[in-house]
Design a protein around this motif. Structure first.
Motif, PDB file in Angstrom:
ATOM      1  N   GLN A  77      -2.391  13.192  -0.648  1.00 22.82           N
ATOM      2  CA  GLN A  77      -3.571  12.857   0.139  1.00 22.82           C
ATOM      3  C   GLN A  77      -4.842  12.901  -0.693  1.00 22.82           C
ATOM      4  O   GLN A  77      -5.744  12.079  -0.497  1.00 22.82           O
ATOM      5  N   GLY A 133      -5.508   9.688  -2.179  1.00 24.93           N
ATOM      6  CA  GLY A 133      -5.712   8.593  -1.247  1.00 24.93           C
ATOM      7  C   GLY A 133      -4.429   7.930  -0.775  1.00 24.93           C
ATOM      8  O   GLY A 133      -4.451   6.819  -0.249  1.00 24.93           O
ATOM      9  N   ILE A 134      -3.303   8.600  -0.957  1.00 27.18           N
ATOM     10  CA  ILE A 134      -2.007   8.049  -0.558  1.00 27.18           C
ATOM     11  C   ILE A 134      -1.677   8.521   0.855  1.00 27.18           C
ATOM     12  O   ILE A 134      -1.713   9.715   1.151  1.00 27.18           O
ATOM     13  N   ALA A 135      -1.372   7.574   1.726  1.00 20.40           N
ATOM     14  CA  ALA A 135      -1.008   7.905   3.104  1.00 20.40           C
ATOM     15  C   ALA A 135       0.318   8.643   3.112  1.00 20.40           C
ATOM     16  O   ALA A 135       1.235   8.310   2.355  1.00 20.40           O
ATOM     17  N   THR A 136       0.411   9.642   3.968  1.00 19.15           N
ATOM     18  CA  THR A 136       1.643  10.425   4.060  1.00 19.15           C
ATOM     19  C   THR A 136       2.074  10.572   5.516  1.00 19.15           C
ATOM     20  O   THR A 136       1.250  10.554   6.430  1.00 19.15           O
ATOM     21  N   VAL A 137       3.372  10.713   5.681  1.00 15.56           N
ATOM     22  CA  VAL A 137       3.972  11.148   6.936  1.00 15.56           C
ATOM     23  C   VAL A 137       4.811  12.349   6.532  1.00 15.56           C
ATOM     24  O   VAL A 137       5.630  12.252   5.619  1.00 15.56           O
ATOM     25  N   VAL A 173       2.119  17.183  -0.173  1.00 15.18           N
ATOM     26  CA  VAL A 173       1.301  16.430   0.782  1.00 15.18           C
ATOM     27  C   VAL A 173      -0.167  16.491   0.378  1.00 15.18           C
ATOM     28  O   VAL A 173      -0.869  15.478   0.347  1.00 15.18           O
ATOM     29  N   THR A 230       2.906  17.516  11.932  1.00 16.25           N
ATOM     30  CA  THR A 230       4.050  16.839  11.309  1.00 16.25           C
ATOM     31  C   THR A 230       5.012  16.336  12.382  1.00 16.25           C
ATOM     32  O   THR A 230       4.870  16.671  13.553  1.00 16.25           O
ATOM     33  N   THR A 251       0.860  -1.174   0.000  1.00 25.32           N
ATOM     34  CA  THR A 251       0.000   0.000   0.000  1.00 25.32           C
ATOM     35  C   THR A 251       0.902   1.231   0.000  1.00 25.32           C
ATOM     36  O   THR A 251       1.805   1.325   0.826  1.00 25.32           O
ATOM     37  N   LYS A 272       2.657   4.529   0.754  1.00 28.57           N
ATOM     38  CA  LYS A 272       2.813   5.433   1.880  1.00 28.57           C
ATOM     39  C   LYS A 272       4.073   6.233   1.612  1.00 28.57           C
ATOM     40  O   LYS A 272       5.119   5.662   1.301  1.00 28.57           O
ATOM     41  N   ASP A 297       8.316   1.891   6.739  1.00 29.54           N
ATOM     42  CA  ASP A 297       7.229   1.228   6.017  1.00 29.54           C
ATOM     43  C   ASP A 297       6.710   2.055   4.841  1.00 29.54           C
ATOM     44  O   ASP A 297       5.588   1.887   4.393  1.00 29.54           O
ATOM     45  N   CYS A 298       7.539   2.957   4.349  1.00 28.15           N
ATOM     46  CA  CYS A 298       7.141   3.815   3.229  1.00 28.15           C
ATOM     47  C   CYS A 298       7.573   3.209   1.889  1.00 28.15           C
ATOM     48  O   CYS A 298       8.587   2.532   1.803  1.00 28.15           O
TER      49      CYS A 298
END
Length: 126
Positions: free
Chosen positions: A31, A34-38, A27, A48, A10, A12, A69-70
């Motif tokens: 988003q 639908g892409i998860a971001t940190v 960012v 942040t 998935t 990220k 996990d990116c």
């Protein structure tokens, strides 16, 4: 069906400098797809993770931890006209190596080089 095929991860994305002029837009676009971001920022504002590129001794470990996990890292970190330009701008190289060490396959660098500021001073931008 091929049971040996790798299951796609998935998406990220870690966005370094995620509250700046460029990073905040990156960012937002990720988003919206639908892409998860940190995201990181110098001081941890706007939800942040605080990551100060002038603290080189912590940079590599922090990026490695955040990128674990990116699927990709995008660096929008850059400095122009500050006493710490060299350290901050070299930090993206440190970040790229840290991301690679934890298995991140994609690293993107989006910034403005110091030369652009000088050469573009008389150019009107849209």
């Amino acid at each position: 069906a091929n049971d040996n095929a790798a299951t796609p991860r998935t998406p990220k994305v870690l966005v370094l400098g995620g509250t700046g002029l460029v990073g905040s837009r990156v960012v937002e676009l990720l988003q919206s797809q639908g892409i998860a971001t940190v995201a990181t920022s110098r001081d941890g504002r706007s939800g942040t993770v605080a990551l100060d590129f002038t603290m080189a001794d912590h940079l590599s470990k922090t990026v490695a931890d955040l990128a674990q996990d990116c699927t990709a890292v995008i660096s929008c970190v850059g400095a122009i006209g500050t006493p710490n330009d060299q350290v901050i701008n070299q930090g993206t190289g440190v970040a790229a190596l840290a991301a690679k060490e934890v298995g991140v396959q994609q690293f993107v660098y989006i910034t403005v080089a110091p030369e652009v500021k000088e050469f573009a001073k008389d150019i009107a931008f849209l």
